[in-house]
Scaffold this motif. Sequence first.
Motif, PDB file in Angstrom:
ATOM      1  N   ALA A 276      -4.652  -8.729   3.369  1.00 28.86           N
ATOM      2  CA  ALA A 276      -5.892  -8.344   2.694  1.00 28.86           C
ATOM      3  C   ALA A 276      -6.769  -7.448   3.558  1.00 28.86           C
ATOM      4  N   CYS A 277      -6.114  -6.529   4.245  1.00 30.34           N
ATOM      5  CA  CYS A 277      -6.888  -5.673   5.154  1.00 30.34           C
ATOM      6  C   CYS A 277      -7.677  -4.608   4.406  1.00 30.34           C
ATOM      7  N   GLY A 278      -7.213  -4.244   3.229  1.00 25.88           N
ATOM      8  CA  GLY A 278      -7.982  -3.316   2.407  1.00 25.88           C
ATOM      9  C   GLY A 278      -7.697  -1.847   2.611  1.00 25.88           C
ATOM     10  N   ALA A 279      -6.748  -1.509   3.453  1.00 29.95           N
ATOM     11  CA  ALA A 279      -6.480  -0.096   3.727  1.00 29.95           C
ATOM     12  C   ALA A 279      -5.818   0.617   2.539  1.00 29.95           C
TER      13      ALA A 279
ATOM     14  N   PRO B  27      -0.889  -2.193   7.948  1.00 26.34           N
ATOM     15  CA  PRO B  27      -0.550  -2.734   9.264  1.00 26.34           C
ATOM     16  C   PRO B  27       0.592  -3.746   9.235  1.00 26.34           C
TER      17      PRO B  27
ATOM     18  N   SER C 107       3.476  -4.076   4.200  1.00 30.48           N
ATOM     19  CA  SER C 107       3.565  -4.770   2.910  1.00 30.48           C
ATOM     20  C   SER C 107       3.716  -3.834   1.721  1.00 30.48           C
ATOM     21  N   ILE C 108       3.385  -2.565   1.931  1.00 31.58           N
ATOM     22  CA  ILE C 108       3.555  -1.579   0.863  1.00 31.58           C
ATOM     23  C   ILE C 108       5.007  -1.112   0.874  1.00 31.58           C
TER      24      ILE C 108
HETATM   25 FE1  F3S Z   1      -2.480  -5.698   2.273  1.00 26.06          FE
HETATM   26 FE2  F3S Z   1      -1.415  -3.747   3.597  1.00 26.06          FE
HETATM   27 FE3  F3S Z   1      -2.984  -3.255   1.587  1.00 26.06          FE
HETATM   28  S1  F3S Z   1      -2.172  -5.636   4.458  1.00 26.06           S
HETATM   29  S2  F3S Z   1      -4.428  -4.927   1.603  1.00 26.06           S
HETATM   30  S3  F3S Z   1      -1.016  -4.263   1.499  1.00 26.06           S
HETATM   31  S4  F3S Z   1      -2.863  -2.082   3.449  1.00 26.06           S
END
Ligand code: F3S
Length: 81
Positions: free
Chosen positions: A13-16, A62, A65-66
């Motif tokens: 949930a880093c929001g990038a 980071p 996850s994408i």
């Molecule tokens: Fe999660 Fe990566 Fe987006 S950690 S919020 S999928 S940038």
Amino acid sequence: KLYSIVDKDTCIACGACGMAAPELYNYDDEGLAYFLPDDNQGNTPIAEELELDAEDAYEGCPTGSIKLANSNFNGSIPEED
Ligand code: F3S
């Protein structure tokens, strides 16, 4: 065509991603990202004009996850190779 899905198990949930590609990634109640066009099924091809945004999100996440691929995901996260 380019497809995407988010691995919500590793997203922190880093929001990038939503900053890089607001039309492609949104967040659930816990702040975990999902692929917006088809509720994280990964079956809707990314619009051509948004492909660069998707690459940015991919590179900026980071935790990796994408996920991006040239074939659709059918809602399942690929194994790491
Ligand atoms: Fe999660 Fe990566 Fe987006 S950690 S919020 S999928 S940038």
